[in-house]
Design a protein around this motif. Sequence first.
Motif, PDB file in Angstrom:
ATOM      1  N   LEU A 267       0.606  -1.282   0.160  1.00  0.00           N
ATOM      2  CA  LEU A 267       0.291   0.138  -0.352  1.00  0.00           C
ATOM      3  C   LEU A 267       0.934   1.339  -0.272  1.00  0.00           C
ATOM      4  O   LEU A 267       1.879   1.184   0.651  1.00  0.00           O
ATOM      5  CB  LEU A 267      -0.480   0.271   1.022  1.00  0.00           C
ATOM      6  CG  LEU A 267      -1.451  -0.961   1.834  1.00  0.00           C
ATOM      7  CD1 LEU A 267      -2.210  -1.476   2.944  1.00  0.00           C
ATOM      8  CD2 LEU A 267      -2.964  -0.550   0.622  1.00  0.00           C
TER       9      LEU A 267
ATOM     10  N   PHE B 186      -4.818   6.375   1.194  1.00  0.00           N
ATOM     11  CA  PHE B 186      -3.974   5.336   0.982  1.00  0.00           C
ATOM     12  C   PHE B 186      -4.684   4.817  -0.912  1.00  0.00           C
ATOM     13  O   PHE B 186      -5.766   4.815  -0.946  1.00  0.00           O
ATOM     14  CB  PHE B 186      -4.866   3.749   1.650  1.00  0.00           C
ATOM     15  CG  PHE B 186      -3.718   4.813   2.536  1.00  0.00           C
ATOM     16  CD1 PHE B 186      -4.116   4.845   4.112  1.00  0.00           C
ATOM     17  CD2 PHE B 186      -2.573   3.156   3.334  1.00  0.00           C
ATOM     18  CE1 PHE B 186      -3.266   5.427   4.863  1.00  0.00           C
ATOM     19  CE2 PHE B 186      -2.114   3.257   4.730  1.00  0.00           C
ATOM     20  CZ  PHE B 186      -1.943   3.785   6.157  1.00  0.00           C
ATOM     21  N   GLY B 187      -3.677   4.559  -0.741  1.00  0.00           N
ATOM     22  CA  GLY B 187      -4.383   3.239  -2.109  1.00  0.00           C
ATOM     23  C   GLY B 187      -4.432   2.465  -2.367  1.00  0.00           C
ATOM     24  O   GLY B 187      -5.021   2.156  -0.916  1.00  0.00           O
ATOM     25  N   PRO B 188      -4.988   1.709  -3.480  1.00  0.00           N
ATOM     26  CA  PRO B 188      -6.102   0.177  -3.151  1.00  0.00           C
ATOM     27  C   PRO B 188      -4.736  -0.322  -3.218  1.00  0.00           C
ATOM     28  O   PRO B 188      -5.543  -1.748  -2.852  1.00  0.00           O
ATOM     29  CB  PRO B 188      -6.703   0.231  -4.658  1.00  0.00           C
ATOM     30  CG  PRO B 188      -5.843   0.893  -5.516  1.00  0.00           C
ATOM     31  CD  PRO B 188      -5.656   1.851  -5.185  1.00  0.00           C
TER      32      PRO B 188
ATOM     33  N   TYR C  73      -5.415   6.741  15.162  1.00  0.00           N
ATOM     34  CA  TYR C  73      -5.896   7.338  13.598  1.00  0.00           C
ATOM     35  C   TYR C  73      -7.059   5.751  13.802  1.00  0.00           C
ATOM     36  O   TYR C  73      -7.103   5.083  13.917  1.00  0.00           O
ATOM     37  CB  TYR C  73      -5.396   6.794  12.464  1.00  0.00           C
ATOM     38  CG  TYR C  73      -4.085   8.135  12.614  1.00  0.00           C
ATOM     39  CD1 TYR C  73      -2.798   7.458  13.341  1.00  0.00           C
ATOM     40  CD2 TYR C  73      -3.986   9.213  11.044  1.00  0.00           C
ATOM     41  CE1 TYR C  73      -1.768   8.328  13.227  1.00  0.00           C
ATOM     42  CE2 TYR C  73      -2.700  10.127  11.296  1.00  0.00           C
ATOM     43  CZ  TYR C  73      -2.305  10.162  12.190  1.00  0.00           C
ATOM     44  OH  TYR C  73      -0.812  10.688  12.079  1.00  0.00           O
TER      45      TYR C  73
ATOM     46  N   TYR D 171      -9.231   3.484  10.526  1.00  0.00           N
ATOM     47  CA  TYR D 171      -9.142   3.660   9.577  1.00  0.00           C
ATOM     48  C   TYR D 171     -10.053   2.482   8.962  1.00  0.00           C
ATOM     49  O   TYR D 171     -10.683   1.747  10.136  1.00  0.00           O
ATOM     50  CB  TYR D 171      -8.018   3.015   8.526  1.00  0.00           C
ATOM     51  CG  TYR D 171      -7.245   4.210   8.655  1.00  0.00           C
ATOM     52  CD1 TYR D 171      -6.318   3.799   9.606  1.00  0.00           C
ATOM     53  CD2 TYR D 171      -7.045   4.853   7.368  1.00  0.00           C
ATOM     54  CE1 TYR D 171      -4.714   5.179   9.457  1.00  0.00           C
ATOM     55  CE2 TYR D 171      -6.107   6.144   7.431  1.00  0.00           C
ATOM     56  CZ  TYR D 171      -5.066   6.164   8.172  1.00  0.00           C
ATOM     57  OH  TYR D 171      -3.622   6.887   8.654  1.00  0.00           O
TER      58      TYR D 171
ATOM     59  N   GLN E  27     -11.448  -0.922   5.685  1.00  0.00           N
ATOM     60  CA  GLN E  27     -10.630  -1.119   5.381  1.00  0.00           C
ATOM     61  C   GLN E  27     -11.830  -2.433   4.397  1.00  0.00           C
ATOM     62  O   GLN E  27     -11.968  -3.415   5.210  1.00  0.00           O
ATOM     63  CB  GLN E  27      -9.235  -2.042   5.113  1.00  0.00           C
ATOM     64  CG  GLN E  27      -8.794  -2.615   3.901  1.00  0.00           C
ATOM     65  CD  GLN E  27      -7.194  -3.427   4.186  1.00  0.00           C
ATOM     66  OE1 GLN E  27      -6.710  -3.310   5.304  1.00  0.00           O
ATOM     67  NE2 GLN E  27      -6.183  -3.655   2.943  1.00  0.00           N
TER      68      GLN E  27
ATOM     69  N   GLY F 277     -10.553  -5.856  -0.387  1.00  0.00           N
ATOM     70  CA  GLY F 277      -9.835  -6.322  -1.668  1.00  0.00           C
ATOM     71  C   GLY F 277      -9.834  -4.640  -1.644  1.00  0.00           C
ATOM     72  O   GLY F 277      -9.555  -4.304  -2.996  1.00  0.00           O
ATOM     73  N   GLN F 278      -9.909  -3.464  -0.832  1.00  0.00           N
ATOM     74  CA  GLN F 278      -9.472  -1.906  -1.086  1.00  0.00           C
ATOM     75  C   GLN F 278      -8.339  -2.245   0.031  1.00  0.00           C
ATOM     76  O   GLN F 278      -7.667  -2.156   0.343  1.00  0.00           O
ATOM     77  CB  GLN F 278     -10.517  -1.641  -0.840  1.00  0.00           C
ATOM     78  CG  GLN F 278     -12.203  -1.695  -1.474  1.00  0.00           C
ATOM     79  CD  GLN F 278     -12.100  -1.578  -3.008  1.00  0.00           C
ATOM     80  OE1 GLN F 278     -11.923  -0.463  -3.725  1.00  0.00           O
ATOM     81  NE2 GLN F 278     -12.010  -2.088  -3.926  1.00  0.00           N
ATOM     82  N   GLY F 279      -8.001  -0.206  -0.741  1.00  0.00           N
ATOM     83  CA  GLY F 279      -7.049   0.029   0.565  1.00  0.00           C
ATOM     84  C   GLY F 279      -7.422   0.364   1.836  1.00  0.00           C
ATOM     85  O   GLY F 279      -8.686   0.438   1.733  1.00  0.00           O
ATOM     86  N   LEU F 280      -7.209   1.456   2.378  1.00  0.00           N
ATOM     87  CA  LEU F 280      -7.188   1.980   3.711  1.00  0.00           C
ATOM     88  C   LEU F 280      -8.502   3.463   3.754  1.00  0.00           C
ATOM     89  O   LEU F 280      -7.851   3.998   2.444  1.00  0.00           O
ATOM     90  CB  LEU F 280      -6.440   2.276   4.495  1.00  0.00           C
ATOM     91  CG  LEU F 280      -5.536   1.205   5.381  1.00  0.00           C
ATOM     92  CD1 LEU F 280      -5.302  -0.381   4.454  1.00  0.00           C
ATOM     93  CD2 LEU F 280      -5.164   1.556   7.074  1.00  0.00           C
TER      94      LEU F 280
ATOM     95  N   PHE G 133      -9.206   6.889   5.825  1.00  0.00           N
ATOM     96  CA  PHE G 133      -9.566   7.246   6.808  1.00  0.00           C
ATOM     97  C   PHE G 133     -10.630   7.802   7.666  1.00  0.00           C
ATOM     98  O   PHE G 133     -11.527   7.797   6.171  1.00  0.00           O
ATOM     99  CB  PHE G 133      -9.093   9.089   6.675  1.00  0.00           C
ATOM    100  CG  PHE G 133      -8.481   9.601   7.580  1.00  0.00           C
ATOM    101  CD1 PHE G 133      -9.169  10.230   7.528  1.00  0.00           C
ATOM    102  CD2 PHE G 133      -7.779   9.626   8.560  1.00  0.00           C
ATOM    103  CE1 PHE G 133      -9.568  12.053   8.601  1.00  0.00           C
ATOM    104  CE2 PHE G 133      -7.519  10.685  10.173  1.00  0.00           C
ATOM    105  CZ  PHE G 133      -9.136  11.749   9.023  1.00  0.00           C
TER     106      PHE G 133
ATOM    107  N   LEU H 210      -9.410  -0.998  11.191  1.00  0.00           N
ATOM    108  CA  LEU H 210      -7.908   0.031  11.495  1.00  0.00           C
ATOM    109  C   LEU H 210      -7.937   0.825  12.870  1.00  0.00           C
ATOM    110  O   LEU H 210      -8.387   2.251  12.154  1.00  0.00           O
ATOM    111  CB  LEU H 210      -7.230  -0.734  10.803  1.00  0.00           C
ATOM    112  CG  LEU H 210      -6.693  -2.018   9.627  1.00  0.00           C
ATOM    113  CD1 LEU H 210      -6.608  -1.750   7.789  1.00  0.00           C
ATOM    114  CD2 LEU H 210      -6.387  -2.870  10.664  1.00  0.00           C
TER     115      LEU H 210
END
Lengths: 112, 116
Positions: free
Chosen positions: A88, A102-104, B33, B35, B37, B40-43, B45, B91
């Motif tokens: 990531l 964040f990117g995927p 923080y 987050y 998720q 299959g994806q990013g985090l 915020f 997270l």
Amino acid sequence: TQLLEQSPQFLSIQEGENLTVYCNSSSVFSSLQWYRQEPGEGPVLLVTVVTGGEVKKLKRLTFQFGDARKDSSLHITAAQTGDTGLYLCAGAGGDYGQNFVFGPGTRLSVLP
Amino acid sequence: GAGVSQSPSNKVTEKGKDVELRCDPISGHTALYWYRQSLGQGLEFLIYFQGNSAPDKSGLPSDRFSAERTGGSVSTLTIQRTQQEDSAVYLCASSLAYWAGQETQYFGPGTRLLVL
């Protein structure tokens, strides 16, 4: 809205091969971080790059921050099965760099 | 503790119920923080706490989501009237201090929430 794209989305290679994954945006970031995440765990920070054009090496991993601070790459030399995971990238956004975008992610599988 | 801990590790709930997710940051870390998720994806915020300052709630997706941090340590993320689209891994991360996006965030293992 600041967005990060990563490519490729999935990558499967044999042990010993080299690979590069990319992180791109149309926005400028004050810093960019790379993380690796393994199944069932939280991401672990690999590196932070701050200066445009910066190159950092961490053993077999080489990280580069684009001159314009909009993109970054991660190059792995002689991949090992232990490199398997989700990679990531995250850019520091917000007024004070307090929000991380964040990117995927790129899901890497290194086969023995 | 040795690292960031989160509880529960897994939570299954019915649509419409409220849930509370807990995060215990690393002792002495002033920044915290949350987050989300999705598979299959990013985090994504959600919210950021720094010391005694007002939290940055700009990432909360709706008013059903709220979070608090008591005594500058433990944090609780509350989701009211859960919906199926809330299903994700939540997270938590903490860092020693805020440093303009250059600090190291230490992540917990996450809470896997499934809304039926």
